[in-house]
Every structure is written in C-alpha cells, then in structure tokens.
Design a protein around this motif. Structure first.
Motif, PDB file in Angstrom:
ATOM      1  N   GLY A  62       0.302   1.110   2.421  1.00  0.00           N
ATOM      2  CA  GLY A  62      -0.258   0.150   1.475  1.00  0.00           C
ATOM      3  C   GLY A  62       0.734  -0.210   0.380  1.00  0.00           C
ATOM      4  O   GLY A  62       0.875  -1.383   0.013  1.00  0.00           O
ATOM      5  N   TRP A  63       1.439   0.799  -0.134  1.00  0.00           N
ATOM      6  CA  TRP A  63       2.470   0.534  -1.138  1.00  0.00           C
ATOM      7  C   TRP A  63       3.562  -0.367  -0.557  1.00  0.00           C
ATOM      8  O   TRP A  63       4.029  -1.313  -1.207  1.00  0.00           O
ATOM      9  CB  TRP A  63       3.096   1.845  -1.612  1.00  0.00           C
ATOM     10  CG  TRP A  63       2.322   2.592  -2.649  1.00  0.00           C
ATOM     11  CD1 TRP A  63       1.688   3.791  -2.497  1.00  0.00           C
ATOM     12  CD2 TRP A  63       2.109   2.205  -4.011  1.00  0.00           C
ATOM     13  NE1 TRP A  63       1.088   4.172  -3.675  1.00  0.00           N
ATOM     14  CE2 TRP A  63       1.335   3.222  -4.621  1.00  0.00           C
ATOM     15  CE3 TRP A  63       2.495   1.099  -4.775  1.00  0.00           C
ATOM     16  CZ2 TRP A  63       0.950   3.161  -5.960  1.00  0.00           C
ATOM     17  CZ3 TRP A  63       2.108   1.031  -6.111  1.00  0.00           C
ATOM     18  CH2 TRP A  63       1.334   2.057  -6.684  1.00  0.00           C
ATOM     19  N   ALA A  64       3.980  -0.091   0.683  1.00  0.00           N
ATOM     20  CA  ALA A  64       5.039  -0.891   1.316  1.00  0.00           C
ATOM     21  C   ALA A  64       4.578  -2.331   1.533  1.00  0.00           C
ATOM     22  O   ALA A  64       5.327  -3.283   1.258  1.00  0.00           O
ATOM     23  CB  ALA A  64       5.442  -0.261   2.653  1.00  0.00           C
ATOM     24  N   LEU A  65       3.351  -2.511   2.021  1.00  0.00           N
ATOM     25  CA  LEU A  65       2.829  -3.851   2.277  1.00  0.00           C
ATOM     26  C   LEU A  65       2.680  -4.644   0.981  1.00  0.00           C
ATOM     27  O   LEU A  65       3.010  -5.831   0.917  1.00  0.00           O
ATOM     28  CB  LEU A  65       1.479  -3.754   2.996  1.00  0.00           C
ATOM     29  CG  LEU A  65       1.537  -3.275   4.455  1.00  0.00           C
ATOM     30  CD1 LEU A  65       0.144  -2.953   4.965  1.00  0.00           C
ATOM     31  CD2 LEU A  65       2.178  -4.347   5.336  1.00  0.00           C
ATOM     32  N   ALA A  66       2.176  -3.973  -0.073  1.00  0.00           N
ATOM     33  CA  ALA A  66       1.994  -4.655  -1.353  1.00  0.00           C
ATOM     34  C   ALA A  66       3.330  -5.096  -1.933  1.00  0.00           C
ATOM     35  O   ALA A  66       3.472  -6.224  -2.426  1.00  0.00           O
ATOM     36  CB  ALA A  66       1.266  -3.725  -2.336  1.00  0.00           C
ATOM     37  N   ALA A  67       4.318  -4.216  -1.858  1.00  0.00           N
ATOM     38  CA  ALA A  67       5.642  -4.551  -2.403  1.00  0.00           C
ATOM     39  C   ALA A  67       6.281  -5.681  -1.609  1.00  0.00           C
ATOM     40  O   ALA A  67       6.872  -6.610  -2.176  1.00  0.00           O
ATOM     41  CB  ALA A  67       6.543  -3.318  -2.381  1.00  0.00           C
TER      42      ALA A  67
END
Length: 221
Positions: free
Chosen positions: A176-181
């Motif tokens: 989720g952190w990777a997708l958001a960034a």
C-alpha cells in the motif's frame, strides 16, 4: 495459539504498527517514488525477508541475548546505525540528473522509463535496513510473547507462527505504501519536478534514524 479475539487484536495491532512511518516505510516510499511501484514492492519484500531473520533469531534466543547482553546489543546497534547513516550520506551526496526539472524530459521518462536501481539491489537494501536494526529484534521479543498463552507447550513454535503471521500481514501494508507513493509520483507535477530533492530529504532522515539508533539505550532485561 491465542483465542480468536486475541488473534484479531494481534492482527490489528500489527497493521497499526506497520502503518507507522519509520526507516522501513521511508525506504519503500523512496524507492517507489524514484523507480516506480515494482521497486517499492520489492523494497517491501526485502524488509519482510529481514523481519523473518529477526523472528527466527528471537525464537531461538538471540533476541533474549540482545535484551540481556550489553555487548551484543551495542555491537549490532552500532553496525545498524552506521549502515543507516551510510545510506543517508549516499542519498545526500547523490547528484540530480542533468535534465533536472525539464518537464519534457520527465514526460519522456514516464513513456520510456530510464534505467532504475536493479531490483536485486533494492531488495538487499531493504533486507539489510531491517536486519541491522536491533530494535526490530527487541520489538518482536517484547510484542509477540504477550499473545502466547502461559500454558502453551511449545512457546518457541507459537512465537514463530505469530511472528510469521505478523510478517505476512505487513506485506499488504508495505504494498500500500509503494502503490500510494507511485500514484503520487505519476500524478503530482510538483513531486516530479522536485524528485532530485527526495534523496536529500530521505538521506537526512536516514541519518537521523541512524543517530537515534546510535543513542538508543539497551532495554532493561
């Protein structure tokens, strides 16, 4: 194993803890912003692999050694702090691309991405960022046993199972952190134009994490 309500509490607490920004989250976000979603996910998988080292080490007593041996804790603490600060200095001293804030160059880079950091290197960076942080071992040693019933016959096995569950639950959070960034990097022009400053900010934060780790006292036994 804990009862159902305790297990659900364990899962919820794990998600909340993994949502808290720290060196691991910063590493994932930095790689996702700089090299795309896949690099961010690979960074998260490297961190997950590092967590498995702490889980199994704590289960066989290394975590207890770090909690009781000032020498062992200090050695690993300084290695981890040096590694974080080394990563931070590399980011601070990295040079921006020649095109800098050229919008046309950024558009071309989106259409045909420039060479990124090799995924193997991204994975290993996440792995070592996690493994060389003794606070992760101490965290598992302090957090997981709270959910092991006192009458459990094989506490080491219960520890490993709960640790593995915690780690698996962290994977979607890291993704989720990777997708958001990555989503922000594709859509926010201001972020794209200032991308070369990301390494400076991230580098300063990594140095800060390293200094904080260096001055961390050994937890009481």
């Amino acid at each position: 194993m804990p009862e159902l309500h305790q297990l659900l509490m364990f899962i919820a607490a794990g998600w909340l803890l993994n949502l808290t920004p720290g060196p691991d989250v910063l590493y994932i976000v930095t790689n996702a912003l700089r090299s795309g979603t896949r690099a961010g996910i690979v960074a998260g998988l490297g961190i997950t692999a590092g967590c498995f080292v702490h889980i199994f080490a704590a289960a066989v007593g290394v975590g207890a050694l770090l909690a009781t041996s000032a020498t062992a804790f200090t050695v690993l603490k300084w290695i981890g702090a040096a590694y974080l600060m080394w990563m931070g200095m590399r980011m601070l001293l990295s040079k921006p691309g020649a095109d800098g804030g050229n919008t046309a160059a950024l558009a071309a880079a989106q259409a045909a991405p420039a060479p990124h950091t090799p995924l193997r290197k991204v994975f290993l960076g996440g792995f070592w960022t996690n493994v060389l942080n003794p606070k992760v071992a101490i965290f598992f040693l302090a957090f997981v046993p709270q959910f092991i019933a006192p009458g459990t016959d094989n506490k080491a096995l219960a520890f490993v199972l709960l640790g593995v569950l915690f780690n698996i639950n962290a994977i979607p959070v890291n993704m989720g952190w990777a997708l958001a960034a990555s989503w922000m990097a594709r859509r926010a022009t201001a972020i794209q134009r200032g991308m070369h400053w990301l390494d400076r900010v991230a580098g300063a934060m990594f140095i800060g994490f390293g200094l904080k780790l260096a001055f961390t006292d050994q937890p009481a036994a």
